[in-house]
Design an enzyme around this catalytic site. Structure first.
Site, PDB file in Angstrom:
ATOM      1  N   ALA A   1     -49.074   1.235  28.131  1.00 24.13           N
ATOM      2  CA  ALA A   1     -49.632  -0.113  28.036  1.00 24.13           C
ATOM      3  C   ALA A   1     -51.125   0.032  27.745  1.00 24.13           C
ATOM      4  O   ALA A   1     -51.733   1.070  28.039  1.00 24.13           O
ATOM      5  CB  ALA A   1     -49.405  -0.851  29.348  1.00 24.13           C
TER       6      ALA A   1
ATOM      7  N   GLY B   1     -45.932   3.233  29.605  1.00 30.29           N
ATOM      8  CA  GLY B   1     -45.112   2.265  28.879  1.00 30.29           C
ATOM      9  C   GLY B   1     -44.511   2.841  27.606  1.00 30.29           C
ATOM     10  O   GLY B   1     -43.484   2.356  27.127  1.00 30.29           O
TER      11      GLY B   1
ATOM     12  N   GLU C   1     -41.444   4.430  28.759  1.00 35.06           N
ATOM     13  CA  GLU C   1     -40.523   3.356  29.175  1.00 35.06           C
ATOM     14  C   GLU C   1     -39.916   2.650  27.966  1.00 35.06           C
ATOM     15  O   GLU C   1     -38.735   2.301  27.954  1.00 35.06           O
ATOM     16  CB  GLU C   1     -41.274   2.361  30.065  1.00 35.06           C
ATOM     17  CG  GLU C   1     -41.668   2.979  31.398  1.00 35.06           C
ATOM     18  CD  GLU C   1     -42.650   2.109  32.175  1.00 35.06           C
ATOM     19  OE1 GLU C   1     -43.739   1.819  31.641  1.00 35.06           O
ATOM     20  OE2 GLU C   1     -42.322   1.711  33.296  1.00 35.06           O
TER      21      GLU C   1
ATOM     22  N   GLU D   1     -48.958   6.551  35.423  1.00 33.84           N
ATOM     23  CA  GLU D   1     -49.576   5.337  35.968  1.00 33.84           C
ATOM     24  C   GLU D   1     -50.277   5.571  37.293  1.00 33.84           C
ATOM     25  O   GLU D   1     -51.321   5.001  37.582  1.00 33.84           O
ATOM     26  CB  GLU D   1     -48.528   4.223  36.134  1.00 33.84           C
ATOM     27  CG  GLU D   1     -48.048   3.612  34.827  1.00 33.84           C
ATOM     28  CD  GLU D   1     -46.856   4.334  34.208  1.00 33.84           C
ATOM     29  OE1 GLU D   1     -46.568   5.493  34.586  1.00 33.84           O
ATOM     30  OE2 GLU D   1     -46.205   3.735  33.331  1.00 33.84           O
TER      31      GLU D   1
HETATM   32  N1  CAA Z   1     -54.596   2.193  26.539  1.00 37.99           N
HETATM   33  C1  CAA Z   1     -55.693   1.956  25.789  1.00 37.99           C
HETATM   34  N2  CAA Z   1     -56.292   2.885  25.036  1.00 37.99           N
HETATM   35  C2  CAA Z   1     -55.770   4.130  25.031  1.00 37.99           C
HETATM   36  C3  CAA Z   1     -54.627   4.449  25.790  1.00 37.99           C
HETATM   37  C4  CAA Z   1     -54.022   3.417  26.559  1.00 37.99           C
HETATM   38  N3  CAA Z   1     -52.911   3.622  27.277  1.00 37.99           N
HETATM   39  N4  CAA Z   1     -54.368   5.764  25.599  1.00 37.99           N
HETATM   40  C5  CAA Z   1     -55.285   6.235  24.748  1.00 37.99           C
HETATM   41  N5  CAA Z   1     -56.149   5.258  24.400  1.00 37.99           N
HETATM   42  C6  CAA Z   1     -57.296   5.344  23.517  1.00 37.99           C
HETATM   43  C7  CAA Z   1     -58.444   6.085  24.173  1.00 37.99           C
HETATM   44  O1  CAA Z   1     -59.178   5.201  25.018  1.00 37.99           O
HETATM   45  C8  CAA Z   1     -59.210   6.531  22.977  1.00 37.99           C
HETATM   46  O2  CAA Z   1     -59.957   5.438  22.456  1.00 37.99           O
HETATM   47  P1  CAA Z   1     -61.553   5.624  22.123  1.00 37.99           P
HETATM   48  O3  CAA Z   1     -61.576   6.624  21.002  1.00 37.99           O
HETATM   49  O4  CAA Z   1     -61.950   4.253  21.718  1.00 37.99           O
HETATM   50  O5  CAA Z   1     -62.182   6.137  23.365  1.00 37.99           O
HETATM   51  C9  CAA Z   1     -58.127   6.854  21.954  1.00 37.99           C
HETATM   52  O6  CAA Z   1     -56.970   6.154  22.384  1.00 37.99           O
HETATM   53  C10 CAA Z   1     -57.777   8.339  21.901  1.00 37.99           C
HETATM   54  O7  CAA Z   1     -57.483   8.769  23.216  1.00 37.99           O
HETATM   55  P2  CAA Z   1     -58.184  10.038  23.898  1.00 37.99           P
HETATM   56  O8  CAA Z   1     -59.565  10.227  23.367  1.00 37.99           O
HETATM   57  O9  CAA Z   1     -58.052   9.892  25.364  1.00 37.99           O
HETATM   58  O10 CAA Z   1     -57.253  11.198  23.332  1.00 37.99           O
HETATM   59  P3  CAA Z   1     -56.905  12.591  24.033  1.00 37.99           P
HETATM   60  O11 CAA Z   1     -56.166  13.382  23.015  1.00 37.99           O
HETATM   61  O12 CAA Z   1     -58.137  13.201  24.648  1.00 37.99           O
HETATM   62  O13 CAA Z   1     -55.919  12.226  25.243  1.00 37.99           O
HETATM   63  C11 CAA Z   1     -54.042  11.093  26.254  1.00 37.99           C
HETATM   64  C12 CAA Z   1     -54.667  11.686  24.967  1.00 37.99           C
HETATM   65  C13 CAA Z   1     -53.719  12.234  27.229  1.00 37.99           C
HETATM   66  C14 CAA Z   1     -52.751  10.389  25.832  1.00 37.99           C
HETATM   67  C15 CAA Z   1     -55.036  10.114  26.916  1.00 37.99           C
HETATM   68  O14 CAA Z   1     -55.482   9.195  25.926  1.00 37.99           O
HETATM   69  C16 CAA Z   1     -54.454   9.338  28.058  1.00 37.99           C
HETATM   70  O15 CAA Z   1     -54.343   9.871  29.160  1.00 37.99           O
HETATM   71  N6  CAA Z   1     -54.117   8.050  27.814  1.00 37.99           N
HETATM   72  C17 CAA Z   1     -53.643   7.159  28.862  1.00 37.99           C
HETATM   73  C18 CAA Z   1     -52.228   7.479  29.276  1.00 37.99           C
HETATM   74  C19 CAA Z   1     -51.798   6.571  30.399  1.00 37.99           C
HETATM   75  O16 CAA Z   1     -52.339   6.565  31.490  1.00 37.99           O
HETATM   76  N7  CAA Z   1     -50.777   5.748  30.113  1.00 37.99           N
HETATM   77  C20 CAA Z   1     -50.241   4.814  31.088  1.00 37.99           C
HETATM   78  C21 CAA Z   1     -50.814   3.451  30.874  1.00 37.99           C
HETATM   79  S1  CAA Z   1     -50.359   2.302  32.151  1.00 37.99           S
HETATM   80  C22 CAA Z   1     -48.803   1.746  31.725  1.00 37.99           C
HETATM   81  O17 CAA Z   1     -48.250   2.131  30.728  1.00 37.99           O
HETATM   82  C23 CAA Z   1     -48.198   0.723  32.678  1.00 37.99           C
HETATM   83  C24 CAA Z   1     -46.780   0.452  32.440  1.00 37.99           C
HETATM   84  O18 CAA Z   1     -45.911   1.087  32.981  1.00 37.99           O
HETATM   85  C25 CAA Z   1     -46.368  -0.644  31.583  1.00 37.99           C
END
Ligand code: CAA
Length: 258
Positions: A65, A109, A112, A132
């Protein structure tokens, strides 16, 4: 159909939906989930489409998400709008066969959403996780439920409680994905499998899907009864007559979708 956060195309009887927010690793913002639902509505209503593939980019199926979008929401914001994840169920409710073709990250998500498809075909680069808890929340689009049913309690607990990602090989070992293919072949292979499904009788395939899905909703005895009723129903179709006649006559069946 024209969208901003997804790409849609058809390849013969197969619809291909590509999640397309590359700068955000296909984070599932409200607009993307809304557009995905609209595309599914259109393809489900299109009699020429027999199966649907949902994919992302080489780097990410979807990284979850959209954290930036939801970070400031209050309880009343998310409760009153039945926040976003209720809309995601559109994929799980699709009556046509769906395949998630996953390369790169399928996190939160993203994992999911992939699990809402009928099955997941993974590239060897795929990484699945429910991180999460590491950002102060829990899975909100079925992760604690579907993942647990698909991979069992121990692995689901470890993934959900630690956020550890699993790679494609581990995902295949634990039954989360049907198969792993080289990343360069992922979309072609998914379209090939979808084309095979789309070449069959649509109502019979829909009944088969409905029956497998019942296994996740009911007891074994009720599920077997339900299956038997649907099995009996296939004998009311023209396609059952055609399929069995074609077998006996050693020819290809011509399906009428009736
Ligand atoms: N939401 C919004 N933006 C996201 C995102 C997310 N879930 N995941 C990545 N991005 C964005 C980053 O903020 C970044 O944007 P900027 O360049 O503007 O800073 C861009 O995508 C690239 O990401 P990274 O620089 O972080 O890339 P990386 O290769 O270093 O890392 C990653 C990749 C490990 C996937 C890391 O981005 C990450 O940990 N993302 C979040 C994963 C996460 O926590 N997902 C769960 C979300 S909560 C959810 O999903 C609730 C539910 O159950 C419905």
């Amino acid at each position: 159909m024209s969208f901003e956060t997804i790409l849609v195309e058809t390849r013969g009887p197969v619809a291909l939906i590509t999640l397309n927010r590359p700068k955000a690793l296909n984070a599932l913002c409200d607009q993307l989930v809304t557009e995905l639902g609209q595309a599914l509505d259109a393809f489900e209503a299109d009699g020429a489409i027999g199966a649907i593939v949902v994919t992302g980019s080489e780097r990410a199926f979807a990284a979850g998400a959209d954290i930036k979008e939801m970070a400031g929401f209050s309880y009343m914001d998310v409760y009153n709008s039945n926040f976003i994840t209720a809309k995601w169920e559109r994929l799980a409710k699709c009556r046509k066969p769906t395949i998630a073709a996953v390369a790169g990250f399928a996190l939160g998500g993203g994992c999911e959403l992939a699990m809402m498809a009928d099955f997941i075909l993974a590239a060897d680069t795929a990484k699945f996780g429910q991180p999460e808890v590491t950002i102060g929340t829990i899975p909100g689009a079925g992760g604690t439920q579907r993942l647990t049913r698909f991979v069992g309690k121990s692995k689901a607990m470890e993934m959900v409680l630690t956020g550890r990602m699993i790679d494609a090989a581990e995902a295949e070992r634990c039954g989360l994905v049907s198969r792993v293919v080289p990343a360069a072949e992922l979309v072609e292979e998914a379209v090939k499998v979808a084309t095979k499904i789309a070449s069959l009788s649509q109502p019979v395939v829909a009944m088969a899907k409905e029956s497998v899905n019942a296994a996740y909703e009911t007891t074994l005895a009720e599920g077997v009864r339900f299956e038997r009723r649907l099995f009996h129903s296939t004998f009311a179709t023209e396609d059952q007559k055609e399929g069995m006649a074609a077998f006996a006559e050693k020819r290809q069946a011509t399906w009428k979708n009736r």
